[in-house]
Design an enzyme around this catalytic site. Structure first.
Site, PDB file in Angstrom:
ATOM      1  N   ALA A  86     -48.092  43.056 -37.879  1.00 42.21           N
ATOM      2  CA  ALA A  86     -49.372  43.400 -38.482  1.00 42.21           C
ATOM      3  C   ALA A  86     -49.099  43.762 -39.939  1.00 42.21           C
ATOM      4  O   ALA A  86     -47.980  44.179 -40.285  1.00 42.21           O
ATOM      5  CB  ALA A  86     -49.984  44.570 -37.738  1.00 42.21           C
ATOM      6  N   GLY A 136     -46.539  42.707 -34.264  1.00 46.84           N
ATOM      7  CA  GLY A 136     -47.639  41.808 -33.909  1.00 46.84           C
ATOM      8  C   GLY A 136     -47.203  40.358 -33.750  1.00 46.84           C
ATOM      9  O   GLY A 136     -47.877  39.575 -33.081  1.00 46.84           O
ATOM     10  N   GLU A 168     -45.956  40.133 -30.323  1.00 51.18           N
ATOM     11  CA  GLU A 168     -47.137  40.345 -29.468  1.00 51.18           C
ATOM     12  C   GLU A 168     -48.011  39.092 -29.382  1.00 51.18           C
ATOM     13  O   GLU A 168     -48.439  38.693 -28.302  1.00 51.18           O
ATOM     14  CB  GLU A 168     -47.937  41.546 -29.990  1.00 51.18           C
ATOM     15  CG  GLU A 168     -47.190  42.853 -29.773  1.00 51.18           C
ATOM     16  CD  GLU A 168     -47.813  44.026 -30.501  1.00 51.18           C
ATOM     17  OE1 GLU A 168     -48.073  43.919 -31.716  1.00 51.18           O
ATOM     18  OE2 GLU A 168     -48.051  45.060 -29.862  1.00 51.18           O
ATOM     19  N   GLU A 203     -42.227  48.848 -34.573  1.00 53.58           N
ATOM     20  CA  GLU A 203     -43.244  49.817 -34.988  1.00 53.58           C
ATOM     21  C   GLU A 203     -42.704  51.235 -35.047  1.00 53.58           C
ATOM     22  O   GLU A 203     -43.093  52.040 -35.890  1.00 53.58           O
ATOM     23  CB  GLU A 203     -44.456  49.768 -34.028  1.00 53.58           C
ATOM     24  CG  GLU A 203     -45.287  48.500 -34.134  1.00 53.58           C
ATOM     25  CD  GLU A 203     -44.793  47.358 -33.258  1.00 53.58           C
ATOM     26  OE1 GLU A 203     -43.677  47.447 -32.712  1.00 53.58           O
ATOM     27  OE2 GLU A 203     -45.529  46.355 -33.139  1.00 53.58           O
TER      28      GLU A 203
HETATM   29  N1  CAA Z   1     -46.761  43.475 -43.515  1.00 46.39           N
HETATM   30  C1  CAA Z   1     -46.958  43.256 -44.830  1.00 46.39           C
HETATM   31  N2  CAA Z   1     -46.078  42.659 -45.628  1.00 46.39           N
HETATM   32  C2  CAA Z   1     -44.906  42.297 -45.078  1.00 46.39           C
HETATM   33  C3  CAA Z   1     -44.620  42.493 -43.733  1.00 46.39           C
HETATM   34  C4  CAA Z   1     -45.612  43.107 -42.908  1.00 46.39           C
HETATM   35  N3  CAA Z   1     -45.448  43.304 -41.596  1.00 46.39           N
HETATM   36  N4  CAA Z   1     -43.374  42.032 -43.480  1.00 46.39           N
HETATM   37  C5  CAA Z   1     -42.914  41.550 -44.649  1.00 46.39           C
HETATM   38  N5  CAA Z   1     -43.828  41.707 -45.620  1.00 46.39           N
HETATM   39  C6  CAA Z   1     -43.723  41.325 -47.018  1.00 46.39           C
HETATM   40  C7  CAA Z   1     -42.787  42.281 -47.786  1.00 46.39           C
HETATM   41  O1  CAA Z   1     -43.488  43.457 -48.163  1.00 46.39           O
HETATM   42  C8  CAA Z   1     -42.394  41.415 -48.946  1.00 46.39           C
HETATM   43  O2  CAA Z   1     -43.442  41.393 -49.878  1.00 46.39           O
HETATM   44  P1  CAA Z   1     -43.130  41.452 -51.469  1.00 46.39           P
HETATM   45  O3  CAA Z   1     -42.352  40.200 -51.751  1.00 46.39           O
HETATM   46  O4  CAA Z   1     -44.494  41.448 -52.096  1.00 46.39           O
HETATM   47  O5  CAA Z   1     -42.320  42.688 -51.685  1.00 46.39           O
HETATM   48  C9  CAA Z   1     -42.326  40.006 -48.336  1.00 46.39           C
HETATM   49  O6  CAA Z   1     -43.083  40.069 -47.129  1.00 46.39           O
HETATM   50  C10 CAA Z   1     -40.905  39.606 -47.975  1.00 46.39           C
HETATM   51  O7  CAA Z   1     -40.358  40.621 -47.140  1.00 46.39           O
HETATM   52  P2  CAA Z   1     -38.948  41.317 -47.427  1.00 46.39           P
HETATM   53  O8  CAA Z   1     -38.648  41.330 -48.881  1.00 46.39           O
HETATM   54  O9  CAA Z   1     -38.943  42.621 -46.705  1.00 46.39           O
HETATM   55  O10 CAA Z   1     -37.979  40.258 -46.720  1.00 46.39           O
HETATM   56  P3  CAA Z   1     -36.557  40.549 -46.074  1.00 46.39           P
HETATM   57  O11 CAA Z   1     -35.968  39.221 -45.784  1.00 46.39           O
HETATM   58  O12 CAA Z   1     -35.772  41.500 -46.886  1.00 46.39           O
HETATM   59  O13 CAA Z   1     -36.881  41.285 -44.676  1.00 46.39           O
HETATM   60  C11 CAA Z   1     -38.085  41.620 -42.601  1.00 46.39           C
HETATM   61  C12 CAA Z   1     -37.585  40.611 -43.674  1.00 46.39           C
HETATM   62  C13 CAA Z   1     -36.874  42.194 -41.867  1.00 46.39           C
HETATM   63  C14 CAA Z   1     -38.963  40.861 -41.629  1.00 46.39           C
HETATM   64  C15 CAA Z   1     -38.841  42.751 -43.305  1.00 46.39           C
HETATM   65  O14 CAA Z   1     -39.833  42.178 -44.173  1.00 46.39           O
HETATM   66  C16 CAA Z   1     -39.547  43.689 -42.377  1.00 46.39           C
HETATM   67  O15 CAA Z   1     -38.917  44.544 -41.775  1.00 46.39           O
HETATM   68  N6  CAA Z   1     -40.906  43.544 -42.244  1.00 46.39           N
HETATM   69  C17 CAA Z   1     -41.698  44.443 -41.464  1.00 46.39           C
HETATM   70  C18 CAA Z   1     -41.555  44.152 -39.981  1.00 46.39           C
HETATM   71  C19 CAA Z   1     -42.359  45.134 -39.179  1.00 46.39           C
HETATM   72  O16 CAA Z   1     -42.153  46.323 -39.217  1.00 46.39           O
HETATM   73  N7  CAA Z   1     -43.314  44.622 -38.375  1.00 46.39           N
HETATM   74  C20 CAA Z   1     -44.163  45.418 -37.542  1.00 46.39           C
HETATM   75  C21 CAA Z   1     -45.423  45.763 -38.243  1.00 46.39           C
HETATM   76  S1  CAA Z   1     -46.391  46.948 -37.356  1.00 46.39           S
HETATM   77  C22 CAA Z   1     -47.217  46.086 -36.179  1.00 46.39           C
HETATM   78  O17 CAA Z   1     -47.043  44.891 -36.008  1.00 46.39           O
HETATM   79  C23 CAA Z   1     -48.202  46.893 -35.377  1.00 46.39           C
HETATM   80  C24 CAA Z   1     -48.871  46.181 -34.297  1.00 46.39           C
HETATM   81  O18 CAA Z   1     -48.335  45.969 -33.229  1.00 46.39           O
HETATM   82  C25 CAA Z   1     -50.275  45.799 -34.409  1.00 46.39           C
END
Ligand code: CAA
Length: 261
Positions: free
Chosen positions: A66, A111, A114, A134
């Site tokens: 998400a 998500g 999911e 999360e």
């Molecule tokens: N939401 C918004 N933006 C996201 C994102 C997310 N879930 N995941 C990645 N991005 C964005 C980053 O902010 C970044 O944007 P910028 O270039 O503008 O800074 C871009 O995507 C590239 O990401 P990274 O620079 O972080 O890339 P990386 O290769 O270093 O890492 C990753 C990749 C490990 C997937 C890392 O991006 C990450 O940990 N992302 C978050 C994953 C996460 O926590 N997901 C769960 C979300 S909560 C949820 O899903 C709740 C639910 O059940 C409803």
């Protein structure tokens, strides 16, 4: 309908929905979820479509979860609406009349795991990563992760993945039963389409009956699940494809399913 954050392609009876926010690793914001819901409605109205594939654009992410930027601004009540609306879209995926295959081509986190689990089954590329991270954000899965993961891989793995927030590889995901098959990245779509074409060649009424009976029957006891199967078995018999399939076998020829509903 025109879409901004997803792509919808329909070819050979196969609809491919691609989440298309590669710069945000295809994170799911409310607009993406609305567009996926709208695309599902569009393809379910299209009699040409027999099967669908859900994937992400780019070679890095399927869906990285998400949208964290969206969630960071939400009040508790807004987060409740976001979770509930997201869950409705995932139920629409699960209850769609046509089978949907998730082609996970990179990160499938939160998500992402999911929404993949709301598909009928998951194929993944070798570089795919799954997880429910999360907990690392101080929150919990909100699009059904605590529920579908436990049902799919058992409570032990669901607890470990949700409690640690750890990522697992495509191969590990296959070993625990989250993923059906793993392919080299450049073969994922080709292999997924191959399976999609095979499914598309079957009788539509029988496909729908199988999908619904497995999904609905899973949540009830065996006797009631089997009772659902008895009814679905009879309903499938009403289709012209059932008559064609049975007759073709006896006439020693390949069936020609018309896909009548
Ligand atoms: N939401 C918004 N933006 C996201 C994102 C997310 N879930 N995941 C990645 N991005 C964005 C980053 O902010 C970044 O944007 P910028 O270039 O503008 O800074 C871009 O995507 C590239 O990401 P990274 O620079 O972080 O890339 P990386 O290769 O270093 O890492 C990753 C990749 C490990 C997937 C890392 O991006 C990450 O940990 N992302 C978050 C994953 C996460 O926590 N997901 C769960 C979300 S909560 C949820 O899903 C709740 C639910 O059940 C409803």
């Amino acid at each position: 309908m025109a879409y901004d954050l997803i792509l919808l392609e329909i070819e050979e009876g196969i609809a491919t929905i691609s989440v298309n926010r590669p710069k945000a690793l295809n994170a799911l914001n409310p607009q993406v979820m609305e567009e996926i819901g709208a695309a599902l409605k569009e393809i379910s109205r299209n009699p040409e479509v027999r099967v669908a594939i859900l994937t992400g654009t780019g070679d890095k992410a399927f869906v990285a979860g998400a949208d964290i930027g969206t969630m960071a601004k939400q009040t508790a009540l807004e987060s409740k609406r976001f979770s509930a609306a997201g869950q409705e879209v995932l139920f629409a995926m699960e209850n769609a009349e046509i089978p949907i295959i998730a082609a996970v081509n990179g990160f499938a986190l939160g998500g992402g795991t999911e929404i993949a689990m709301s598909c009928d089954f998951i194929y993944a590329s070798e570089n795919a990563k799954f997880g429910q991270p999360e907990i690392n954000l101080g929150i919990i899965p909100g699009f059904g992760g605590t529920q579908r993961l436990a049902r799919l891989v058992g409570k032990g793995w669901a607890r470990e993945l949700c409690l640690t927030g750890a990522m697992i590889s495509a191969q590990e995901a296959k070993e625990i039963g989250l993923v059906n098959k793993v392919f080299p990245q450049d073969k994922l779509m080709e292999e997924t389409r191959k399976t999609a074409r095979l499914i598309a060649s079957k009788g539509r009424a029988a496909l729908r009956a199988i999908k619904h009976t497995i999904n609905r029957g899973y949540d009830v006891d065996l006797r009631n699940g089997c009772a659902m199967e008895v009814d679905a078995f009879a309903i499938a018999f009403t289709s012209s494809d059932a008559q064609e399939g049975l007759t073709a076998f006896l006439e020693k020829r390949k069936p020609e399913f018309k896909g009548e509903i």
